[in-house]
Design an enzyme around this catalytic site. Structure first.
Site, PDB file in Angstrom:
ATOM      1  CG  HIS A 196      -2.474  -2.286   1.378  1.00  0.00           C
ATOM      2  ND1 HIS A 196      -2.401  -3.362   1.017  1.00  0.00           N
ATOM      3  CD2 HIS A 196      -3.458  -1.733   0.470  1.00  0.00           C
ATOM      4  CE1 HIS A 196      -3.130  -3.883  -0.081  1.00  0.00           C
ATOM      5  NE2 HIS A 196      -3.852  -2.804  -0.444  1.00  0.00           N
ATOM      6  CG  HIS A 232      -1.702  -2.890  -4.764  1.00  0.00           C
ATOM      7  ND1 HIS A 232      -1.204  -2.033  -4.254  1.00  0.00           N
ATOM      8  CD2 HIS A 232      -2.902  -3.088  -4.503  1.00  0.00           C
ATOM      9  CE1 HIS A 232      -2.005  -1.579  -3.365  1.00  0.00           C
ATOM     10  NE2 HIS A 232      -3.188  -2.191  -3.614  1.00  0.00           N
ATOM     11  CG  HIS A 253      -7.750  -5.328  -3.481  1.00  0.00           C
ATOM     12  ND1 HIS A 253      -7.248  -5.774  -2.008  1.00  0.00           N
ATOM     13  CD2 HIS A 253      -6.877  -3.951  -3.389  1.00  0.00           C
ATOM     14  CE1 HIS A 253      -6.541  -4.994  -1.692  1.00  0.00           C
ATOM     15  NE2 HIS A 253      -5.967  -4.114  -2.313  1.00  0.00           N
ATOM     16  CG  ASP A 260      -5.768  -0.415  -5.241  1.00  0.00           C
ATOM     17  OD1 ASP A 260      -6.115  -1.564  -4.591  1.00  0.00           O
ATOM     18  OD2 ASP A 260      -5.994   0.726  -4.559  1.00  0.00           O
ATOM     19  CG  ASP A 261      -9.999  -2.084  -4.703  1.00  0.00           C
ATOM     20  OD1 ASP A 261     -10.193  -3.165  -4.415  1.00  0.00           O
ATOM     21  OD2 ASP A 261      -9.181  -1.347  -4.274  1.00  0.00           O
ATOM     22  CD  GLU A 279      -4.421   4.002  -0.321  1.00  0.00           C
ATOM     23  OE1 GLU A 279      -5.276   3.892  -1.297  1.00  0.00           O
ATOM     24  OE2 GLU A 279      -4.602   3.284   0.542  1.00  0.00           O
TER      25      GLU A 279
END
Length: 357
Positions: free
Chosen positions: A216, A19, A21, A297-298, A219
């Protein structure tokens, strides 16, 4: 980093990231560098004070009110990314740090619609990211897969255009002597109000093409976003999924069907999904047999790459080495990679466990 005796052990664990990005690796320093290179005018400090300098932008990224607040920053910074070389640089930004954190295999999200809407050719985006993946394999020994995501806040017709671009470009076809360039489909961006069922046609086509599928869910959205992704999109994985604890029957189904959750602890805190890492249901998932991986994630926006997430989990839950073995083993088994690579990754894990016995 964690201030525990486990740090060296955590650093050396062979990590699989599911996961991540690639656009979320666009650091403030790279944003300013690419903007200067491409003669892109960033907002003035009068318009947006955070763009006065790299340091002020880094400070802005220390707090987001919610998912949408983050996305507003995320999409604005992408204006600086234009050429194939830019996308390769962005991918390499991830791989160099991931390598230092012990990542051995990575399955990477990218959002072509974020770029095609700006007039960037689909082929430019894919070619740049793929070049970074090839370089990482050759220079760092990191295997990887690209996962093409649809932006759920855009109409399904836009997702269909993106799907067709990938088909027309031959990016879903296995290459001669190599894997297909795009291995799977994902669904990201604003969750609440944009149901997974909206994209069932694209995912049905993906299943027909034998692409892997994830989305996704859970969340910010309730557990029905998870079940919707399973039932309508036939997903093999769920990204985030922390709201699963609100639905015991769905949790039981996730366990029975061996659906992997791709959990992102620091992201959950930064986006106000939880107040602290200790609220992420790591312990319950371990006790109930829910399989999950830990991811970043980011990372340019959420304060850390994968090792910081491992350390944050260890600080919050004080897991044993046996529990970490379960987490890493499930990460390896849940990866979309050939059996031989999984055997290699398991051998790395056993070597690490033996060293730190």
């Amino acid at each position: 980093m964690c201030q525990t005796s486990f740090h060296e052990f955590l650093a050396e664990l062979p990590k699989c990231e599911h996961h991540l990005h690639l656009e979320g690796c666009l650091s403030p320093s790279l944003t300013f560098k690419l903007a200067a290179k491409n003669n892109i005018k960033l907002p003035s400090k009068e318009e947006k004070p955070e763009y006065e300098s790299i340091q002020t932008l880094e400070k802005r990224y220390e707090h987001f009110d919610n998912l949408q607040d983050f996305l507003d920053c995320y999409y604005l910074a992408l204006d600086a990314v234009i050429t194939k070389k830019d996308f390769e640089m962005l991918g390499w930004e991830y791989f160099t740090t991931a390598h230092a954190d012990g990542v051995k295999h990575a399955e990477l999200f990218f959002d072509p619609q974020s770029h095609t809407v700006r007039g960037i050719a689909f082929e430019t985006v894919v070619a740049g990211f793929n070049a970074a993946c090839e370089r990482a394999k050759n220079e760092l020994g990191i295997s990887s897969r690209l996962i093409m995501c649809f932006l759920r806040h855009l109409p399904a017709s836009s997702a269909e255009e993106t799907m067709q671009s990938a088909i027309d470009g031959g990016f879903f076809k296995p290459q001669q002597g190599k894997d297909r360039i795009i291995a799977g489909l994902g669904l990201d961006s604003s969750e609440v109000g944009f149901r997974p069922e909206l994209f069932k046609e694209q995912y049905a086509k993906g299943k027909e093409l034998e692409l892997h599928r994830t989305a996704h869910g859970g969340e910010e959205g309730d557990p029905s976003y998870i079940s919707g992704a399973l039932d309508s999109l036939h997903c093999e994985r769920i990204d985030h999924g922390i709201k699963l604890v609100q639905d015991p029957e769905l949790l039981k189904r996730i366990v029975e069907e061996e659906i992997l959750l791709t959990i992102c602890p620091l992201s959950n805190v930064c986006l106000q999904a939880v107040k602290e890492v200790g609220e992420v249901p790591i312990r319950k998932f371990l006790q109930d047999g829910v399989k999950f991986s830990i991811n970043s994630d980011d990372p340019a926006y959420f304060g850390g790459y994968i090792l910081k997430n491992y350390c944050a989990v260890q600080t919050a839950f004080n897991l044993s080495k046996d529990e970490w073995k379960i987490i890493v083993s499930n990460s390896i088994n849940g990866s979309w990679v050939e059996k031989q690579r999984k055997h290699e990754l398991h051998a790395m894990l056993e070597e690490c466990l033996k060293k730190h016995a």
